[in-house]
Design an enzyme around this catalytic site. Sequence first.
Site, PDB file in Angstrom:
ATOM      1  N   VAL A 119     -23.342  39.373 -14.171  1.00 54.86           N
ATOM      2  CA  VAL A 119     -24.455  38.517 -14.577  1.00 54.86           C
ATOM      3  C   VAL A 119     -25.389  39.327 -15.462  1.00 54.86           C
ATOM      4  CG1 VAL A 119     -26.282  36.970 -13.792  1.00 54.86           C
ATOM      5  CG2 VAL A 119     -24.251  37.303 -12.377  1.00 54.86           C
ATOM      6  N   ASP A 139     -26.823  37.194   0.252  1.00 52.62           N
ATOM      7  CA  ASP A 139     -26.273  37.207  -1.108  1.00 52.62           C
ATOM      8  C   ASP A 139     -24.809  36.782  -1.052  1.00 52.62           C
ATOM      9  OD1 ASP A 139     -25.327  37.726  -3.664  1.00 52.62           O
ATOM     10  OD2 ASP A 139     -26.447  39.601  -3.878  1.00 52.62           O
ATOM     11  N   THR A 144      -4.668  16.663   4.566  1.00 53.79           N
ATOM     12  CA  THR A 144      -4.612  18.126   4.549  1.00 53.79           C
ATOM     13  C   THR A 144      -5.679  18.737   3.650  1.00 53.79           C
ATOM     14  OG1 THR A 144      -2.237  18.067   4.996  1.00 53.79           O
ATOM     15  CG2 THR A 144      -3.131  20.114   4.113  1.00 53.79           C
ATOM     16  N   GLY A 194     -20.585  42.704 -10.525  1.00 51.00           N
ATOM     17  CA  GLY A 194     -19.957  42.489  -9.243  1.00 51.00           C
ATOM     18  C   GLY A 194     -18.448  42.502  -9.353  1.00 51.00           C
ATOM     19  N   ALA A 214     -25.835  48.908  -5.147  1.00 53.77           N
ATOM     20  CA  ALA A 214     -26.918  48.742  -6.114  1.00 53.77           C
ATOM     21  C   ALA A 214     -27.457  47.319  -6.123  1.00 53.77           C
ATOM     22  CB  ALA A 214     -26.433  49.143  -7.501  1.00 53.77           C
ATOM     23  N   ASP A 215     -26.561  46.327  -6.001  1.00 56.92           N
ATOM     24  CA  ASP A 215     -27.016  44.936  -6.000  1.00 56.92           C
ATOM     25  C   ASP A 215     -27.844  44.628  -4.772  1.00 56.92           C
ATOM     26  OD1 ASP A 215     -24.743  45.334  -4.412  1.00 56.92           O
ATOM     27  OD2 ASP A 215     -24.005  43.292  -4.704  1.00 56.92           O
ATOM     28  N   ARG A 216     -27.507  45.238  -3.637  1.00 55.07           N
ATOM     29  CA  ARG A 216     -28.261  45.014  -2.403  1.00 55.07           C
ATOM     30  C   ARG A 216     -29.665  45.598  -2.520  1.00 55.07           C
ATOM     31  NH1 ARG A 216     -24.502  46.761   2.528  1.00 55.07           N
ATOM     32  NH2 ARG A 216     -25.918  45.353   3.671  1.00 55.07           N
TER      33      ARG A 216
END
Length: 277
Positions: free
Chosen positions: A13, A142, A197, A8, A121-123
Amino acid sequence: MLLALDVGNTNTVLGLYRLDGDEAVDNPENAKPKAAAHWRITTHRAQTVDEYGVFFVNLFEMHGMAPSQVTHIIIASVVPPVETTLRRVCEEYFHVEPLFVEPGIKTGMPMLIDNPTELGADRIADCVAAYARYGGPCIVVDFGTATKFEVISAKGEYLGGAIAPGLGLSADALFNRAARLSRVDIKRPAKVIATNTVGHLQSGLYFGYIGLVDGIIERILAEFAADVPHIVATGGLASMIATDSRYIQQIDEMLTLDGLRILFERNRNTKPRGKAH
């Protein structure tokens, strides 16, 4: 053993799967063999073949394994600049020709979109694993550098989806453009109405992003004229964000790697994946 790499924009991974003995995949569509090992590392576009190779070898040795145990490699990459480097790493350090998830690969899933070659490709791996594991209809969210929403029909068809900036990208944009706002640790604050803040930023980033995710899912469901789908989350930020979603039912951190394993099985005999010489 099969080495699966999900490359990614932020992280890479790696997952290592046994393909023999008790882990044999006689029914790869429904089986869920446990990864023998898996790692998450930072994606470095400028890293050399030897730098990646030494790092991978060290990961293996830390877990009492050797690169020679790897007989097959499959890679899903959304970072073209590192693909040639990783191909050479596979050939020079593992002596294996890698299989890339790219146009022409057998997915076993009809893609009902305008241009299937555009789908990352990851999808593809996410969708294949989700349908094999949970059936359809199904929605996958994802959480990565970008947050991707995938919609799968009851028949196992990919219907389409949506892409939104990831939580990290959204935070970077805020901090980079607002000079008086300092970076904060992105985490779930104790309450929405903060009194300082840091709390203001954490509340807006965290709960605002959940609103984005649930808002997109809600609109998908409104368009989705089918039974109520199974909704599963994956990716590096899934465990932090998905727990407060009104719609996400399950977190599956290994979904993409398991999808790569299934894709490997579907393409295993397409071309010999022997040792490179």
